[in-house]
Scaffold this motif. Structure first.
Motif, mmCIF file in Angstrom:
data_model
loop_
_atom_site.group_PDB
_atom_site.id
_atom_site.type_symbol
_atom_site.label_atom_id
_atom_site.label_comp_id
_atom_site.label_asym_id
_atom_site.label_seq_id
_atom_site.Cartn_x
_atom_site.Cartn_y
_atom_site.Cartn_z
ATOM 1 N N PHE A 1 44.703 -26.351 106.410
ATOM 2 C CA PHE A 1 45.858 -26.117 107.268
ATOM 3 C C PHE A 1 47.139 -26.593 106.590
ATOM 4 O O PHE A 1 47.147 -27.600 105.891
ATOM 5 N N ALA B 1 45.249 -17.663 114.314
ATOM 6 C CA ALA B 1 45.695 -19.008 114.672
ATOM 7 C C ALA B 1 47.078 -18.907 115.283
ATOM 8 O O ALA B 1 47.726 -17.873 115.195
ATOM 9 N N ASN B 2 47.532 -19.952 115.896
ATOM 10 C CA ASN B 2 48.937 -20.072 116.255
ATOM 11 C C ASN B 2 49.448 -18.932 117.142
ATOM 12 O O ASN B 2 50.579 -18.503 117.002
ATOM 13 N N LYS C 1 49.580 -25.197 111.744
ATOM 14 C CA LYS C 1 48.552 -24.554 112.563
ATOM 15 C C LYS C 1 47.929 -23.348 111.864
ATOM 16 O O LYS C 1 46.939 -22.815 112.325
ATOM 17 N N GLU C 2 48.519 -22.907 110.770
ATOM 18 C CA GLU C 2 47.996 -21.775 110.000
ATOM 19 C C GLU C 2 47.098 -22.311 108.891
ATOM 20 O O GLU C 2 47.304 -23.409 108.388
ATOM 21 N N PRO D 1 44.102 -28.907 112.098
ATOM 22 C CA PRO D 1 45.455 -28.444 112.438
ATOM 23 C C PRO D 1 46.420 -29.626 112.617
ATOM 24 O O PRO D 1 46.032 -30.675 113.111
#
Length: 82
Positions: A34, A46-47, A62-63, A81
């Motif tokens: 992350f 994600a996200n 968060k990616e 994350p």
């Protein structure tokens, strides 16, 4: 459902299943890292989005990207994350 529609639906299902394979195929030689993905360079959902390549900004905590196991920290990333 007519045969043509059924065939198209089957093909789309197969394509979507194959798109999910990178995470599954990674096995134990890769890990999610992350905070290192560049904008548009994330590996998967994600996200708040559902596809790879949709990261809005670089190095978002968060990616994630798949990297060789044991290299995430060297890349200044995190295994969870942020």
């Amino acid at each position: 459902m007519n045969p043509k529609t059924l065939m198209l639906a089957s093909a789309m299902t197969a394509v979507l299943a194959l798109a999910a394979q990178p995470t599954l195929a990674a096995g134990t030689s890769k890990e999610k890292c992350f905070g290192i993905a560049k904008a548009g360079g994330n590996d998967c959902a994600a996200n708040g989005h559902s596809c790879a390549g949709m990261a809005k900004k670089a190095n978002d905590g968060k990616e994630w990207k798949l990297v060789a196991k044991g290299t995430c920290i060297d890349l200044k990333g995190s295994l969870s994350p942020m």
